[in-house]
Structures are given as C-alpha cells and as structure tokens.
Design an enzyme around this catalytic site. Structure first.
Site, PDB file in Angstrom:
ATOM      1  N   ARG A  54      30.149  34.243  43.923  1.00  0.00           N
ATOM      2  CA  ARG A  54      31.501  33.548  43.889  1.00  0.00           C
ATOM      3  C   ARG A  54      32.463  34.144  45.210  1.00  0.00           C
ATOM      4  O   ARG A  54      32.182  35.328  45.679  1.00  0.00           O
ATOM      5  CB  ARG A  54      32.489  33.966  42.544  1.00  0.00           C
ATOM      6  CG  ARG A  54      31.715  33.625  41.242  1.00  0.00           C
ATOM      7  CD  ARG A  54      32.455  33.977  40.215  1.00  0.00           C
ATOM      8  NE  ARG A  54      31.750  33.663  39.117  1.00  0.00           N
ATOM      9  CZ  ARG A  54      30.778  34.437  38.538  1.00  0.00           C
ATOM     10  NH1 ARG A  54      30.562  35.796  38.893  1.00  0.00           N
ATOM     11  NH2 ARG A  54      30.445  33.989  37.121  1.00  0.00           N
ATOM     12  N   LYS A 105      32.572  39.103  37.034  1.00  0.00           N
ATOM     13  CA  LYS A 105      33.700  38.849  36.073  1.00  0.00           C
ATOM     14  C   LYS A 105      33.455  40.052  35.065  1.00  0.00           C
ATOM     15  O   LYS A 105      32.231  40.404  34.648  1.00  0.00           O
ATOM     16  CB  LYS A 105      33.492  37.689  35.501  1.00  0.00           C
ATOM     17  CG  LYS A 105      33.762  36.428  36.076  1.00  0.00           C
ATOM     18  CD  LYS A 105      33.643  35.161  35.417  1.00  0.00           C
ATOM     19  CE  LYS A 105      34.084  33.976  36.310  1.00  0.00           C
ATOM     20  NZ  LYS A 105      34.127  32.668  35.594  1.00  0.00           N
ATOM     21  N   HIS A 159      32.608  27.121  46.118  1.00  0.00           N
ATOM     22  CA  HIS A 159      31.544  27.113  44.906  1.00  0.00           C
ATOM     23  C   HIS A 159      30.470  26.336  44.901  1.00  0.00           C
ATOM     24  O   HIS A 159      29.533  26.513  44.057  1.00  0.00           O
ATOM     25  CB  HIS A 159      32.473  26.822  43.470  1.00  0.00           C
ATOM     26  CG  HIS A 159      32.142  27.794  42.446  1.00  0.00           C
ATOM     27  ND1 HIS A 159      32.533  28.955  42.451  1.00  0.00           N
ATOM     28  CD2 HIS A 159      31.620  27.580  41.326  1.00  0.00           C
ATOM     29  CE1 HIS A 159      32.031  29.503  41.085  1.00  0.00           C
ATOM     30  NE2 HIS A 159      31.459  28.454  40.587  1.00  0.00           N
ATOM     31  N   ARG A 171      27.419  28.142  46.095  1.00  0.00           N
ATOM     32  CA  ARG A 171      26.885  28.787  44.669  1.00  0.00           C
ATOM     33  C   ARG A 171      25.960  27.886  43.976  1.00  0.00           C
ATOM     34  O   ARG A 171      24.875  28.068  43.615  1.00  0.00           O
ATOM     35  CB  ARG A 171      27.779  29.516  44.022  1.00  0.00           C
ATOM     36  CG  ARG A 171      27.682  29.865  42.597  1.00  0.00           C
ATOM     37  CD  ARG A 171      28.882  30.477  41.968  1.00  0.00           C
ATOM     38  NE  ARG A 171      28.687  31.172  40.609  1.00  0.00           N
ATOM     39  CZ  ARG A 171      28.113  32.249  40.311  1.00  0.00           C
ATOM     40  NH1 ARG A 171      27.866  33.138  41.122  1.00  0.00           N
ATOM     41  NH2 ARG A 171      28.010  32.606  38.929  1.00  0.00           N
ATOM     42  N   HIS A 212      25.409  35.392  35.260  1.00  0.00           N
ATOM     43  CA  HIS A 212      26.041  34.555  34.136  1.00  0.00           C
ATOM     44  C   HIS A 212      25.515  35.274  32.838  1.00  0.00           C
ATOM     45  O   HIS A 212      24.279  36.110  32.708  1.00  0.00           O
ATOM     46  CB  HIS A 212      25.126  33.274  33.834  1.00  0.00           C
ATOM     47  CG  HIS A 212      25.367  32.377  35.054  1.00  0.00           C
ATOM     48  ND1 HIS A 212      24.661  31.212  35.241  1.00  0.00           N
ATOM     49  CD2 HIS A 212      26.624  32.004  35.390  1.00  0.00           C
ATOM     50  CE1 HIS A 212      25.371  30.203  35.951  1.00  0.00           C
ATOM     51  NE2 HIS A 212      26.536  30.898  36.399  1.00  0.00           N
ATOM     52  N   TYR A 233      21.958  23.943  35.738  1.00  0.00           N
ATOM     53  CA  TYR A 233      21.283  23.642  37.034  1.00  0.00           C
ATOM     54  C   TYR A 233      20.121  22.940  36.986  1.00  0.00           C
ATOM     55  O   TYR A 233      19.547  22.300  37.957  1.00  0.00           O
ATOM     56  CB  TYR A 233      20.958  25.090  37.874  1.00  0.00           C
ATOM     57  CG  TYR A 233      22.508  25.596  38.267  1.00  0.00           C
ATOM     58  CD1 TYR A 233      23.475  24.952  39.113  1.00  0.00           C
ATOM     59  CD2 TYR A 233      23.022  26.644  37.687  1.00  0.00           C
ATOM     60  CE1 TYR A 233      24.507  25.548  39.515  1.00  0.00           C
ATOM     61  CE2 TYR A 233      24.257  27.189  37.968  1.00  0.00           C
ATOM     62  CZ  TYR A 233      24.954  26.589  39.092  1.00  0.00           C
ATOM     63  OH  TYR A 233      26.323  27.037  39.164  1.00  0.00           O
TER      64      TYR A 233
END
Length: 357
Positions: free
Chosen positions: A204, A228, A299, A302, A325, A334
């Site tokens: 990110r 995150k 993004h 990404r 993730h 995806y």
C-alpha cells in the site's frame, strides 16, 4: 427542558445546521459547537429535564473517546481508518442529540434506522451507508462489553447490500510506460523507485511511505513491510525494483537529505519524509502523462501486482502473504479480475467470438 452550559448564549436565532460531520456535507461548525446548538434546539420543547454540557460529555462524548482509544491502542487500526470511525460516530451522535437523546441506553433500533435513512436521503451510496452502520454496530458492541450500556439497538438490522466492483487494473504495457516516465534527475530517481516498489511488491502507498532505509534488503532481495494492525511481513523484491531503489539511495536520496537527519526511505525535496498527499500528487502526474484512460490511484498498482501474478500462475496463498491479507477470500477476488480479463481477451481476439457487423 432546560439547558445549562458554560457557553454564553446568544439572542440571535440559531441557524439550521445540515450534514455536520457527515460525509459529503459541509462542516459549518465544530462537532462540540454543533452539539451545543442542537441541544438548545431540543430544549425549546421540554422544560423539566436539566441537561448540562458536563452531562453530555460524560454520557455521550466520553464513551466515544474510549472507543477511539480502544481501536487505536488495542486494535491498532490505521490512522485513516480511525479517522473514518471518528467522523462516522460524530455524525451519529449529532443525530442522537438532535432527537434529544442524552444516554446510549435510550437509543433504539428505529433511531439507528432513521440515521441510515437520512444518509440515503442525502444521496450517500449504499457502500458509504454500509460503512456507517458497521461503525455504529461496532461502537454499540463496545458499549455492551464495557457495560456502558445494556442495549444493542443495531441487533437485527441488516447490512445494506453492496455490490462488489472490480477494481481498475493496468495492463503490463501500461505499467511499463508508467515506470519508464521518470527522468534521470534526483527526484526522477526517487519517483522511479517508488513506482517500481509499488508495482513490484504490491504494498500500500502508506506502507511504502513508512519504510526506512534499513527496511530494504537489496542483497537478500526482500523488503520488510509493516501493514495494517502493525503486522510485519516480508515481501520479495525483483531485480528491477532492487536496482531502482539502490540507484535512488546511492545517487538521489543522499543529495535530498544532506541538510536533515532522517531514516525515511522516500523523502521530499526538503529532506523530510514524503507525505501521502505529496506521493499521490507525484504518481497522478505520471499517470496523466501515460495517459491512463481508466480510474487510477496508487492502489491500482497493488491491484495490478496481484492480478498479474495470478494470471501468470502464482498460488493464492503466496499472493495473500505478499499483500498482507488476513483473509484469503479478499485475495480470491483477484481471480475474478483475472477471469474477466481472459473473457475480454477471448471476445476481442477469437475469430468465432466476434459479433457480425
């Protein structure tokens, strides 16, 4: 209803406030001042109950502050996520105060539904209202756990259905044209290194800007990323990304930070750590020069990283780990993008798939 507070009242009639603290609206007054005004309006119709600013702070504002500390310290959410939660809940509390609510125990499901319906009436999307409701639901669950309230007004309220949109993805040719644009100047070397890292690792933008020089291990071929929830992951680096970062660090960065002391990998022209807004502006300018004729943001690189990996046979678990993730179902999305691209290619190029003129 009598309202007592430490703010001097004015004789002039209070102007009506709309959309304060609400996404898409105009923040005419501060959150605290808005609450004061709304309390005064609510007090005009009732004359028995005495409500003070201290009571409001204890009953409504302090639990909000505790919740924000909880998501900041214990859940360690990203700053932008925390700010979104705060804005959503400020709008929600403003709605409660407008309905003369001075305790979370007094909130019922109809007040929550009324708030969601107001947002829909103001033209906010299903995605935005769904996010608001998720934030409100999480907040009331927190109030229950902390025994601030014994009531969960969100129980039984269904989330608005939000159709998932396929994210925009660049072709390999578009990526190559984008990365080839930066020149050989000091800032050009920095910009090329940024683009190579974003596409070459799928990180990110905020993760890339948080990198320090020591996080990139060119000899070993990996970069240490803090994602995150303050979770660390190791992402491999390709040859072109390693070369671009090495050239920037050895020939560009040293010149930019000569008068400052910083560990930041990516710095601005003054030697300070590059901001999210500054980096987005730089990347957007390159995208306009390609030009990219589709929705684009940092993004997008990404999304392109993940899609191109899957299209070329990478397994989902590996892509999940590189993207950071928590749930593989997020990564599975995806595969839908990859399938869509295959179908588009088939329809465009297979001789028996083309429509007759």
């Amino acid at each position: 209803m009598e309202f007592v507070n430490d703010v001097k009242t004015k004789k002039k009639k209070t102007k009506k406030i709309r959309n304060v603290g609400r996404e898409g609206g105009v923040a005419i007054l501060s959150f605290r001042r808005t609450i004061v005004v709304l309390f005064r309006e609510a007090c005009k119709n009732e004359e028995k109950k005495v409500v003070t600013m201290d009571h409001w702070i204890t009953a409504l504002k302090e639990p909000l502050d505790r919740y924000i500390r909880y998501v900041t310290v214990e859940r360690q959410l990203a700053k932008n996520t925390i700010r979104s939660y705060e804005k959503d809940l400020e709008a929600y509390i403003t709605h409660l105060v407008a309905h003369s609510i001075d305790s979370y125990e007094a909130v019922d499901r109809w007040l929550v539904l009324a708030h969601i319906n107001e947002m829909r009436s103001d033209g906010l999307s299903a995605r935005t209202t769904a996010r608001h409701l998720s934030t409100i639901r999480s907040f009331h669950h927190f109030l229950l756990r902390e025994r601030i309230s014994t009531n969960d007004p969100t129980e039984g309220i269904e989330q608005p259905k939000v159709g998932k949109r396929l994210p925009s993805v660049l072709t390999v040719e578009e990526v190559e044209r984008l990365i080839a644009l930066p020149d050989a100047s000091v800032l050009g070397k920095r910009d090329r290194a940024m683009l190579e890292l974003l596409y070459g690792t799928g990180m990110r933008l905020s993760e890339m800007l948080a990198l320090d020089v020591e996080d990139v291990h060119g000899t070993l071929g990996f970069v240490r990323v803090i994602g995150k929830g303050n979770k660390e992951r190791i992402v491999p680096l390709g040859r072109l990304a390693i070369e671009a970062v090495r050239e920037y660090v050895e020939e560009g960065r040293l010149e930019l930070v000569r008068k400052t002391r910083t560990d930041a990998l990516f710095v601005n022209a003054r030697g300070g750590r590059l901001t999210r807004q500054g980096a987005w502006k730089i990347i957007k300018q390159y995208a306009q020069r390609v030009p990219i004729q589709k929705p684009f943001s940092p993004h997008t690189l990404r999304h392109s990283f993940a899609t191109h990996l899957i299209e070329n046979g990478a397994d989902l678990r590996s892509v999940q780990e590189m993207l950071g993730h928590a749930d593989i179902t997020t990564t599975e999305w995806y595969t839908h993008i990859s399938t869509t691209h295959l179908k588009d290619s088939y329809m465009a190029y297979h001789p028996r798939a083309k429509k007759e003129d």
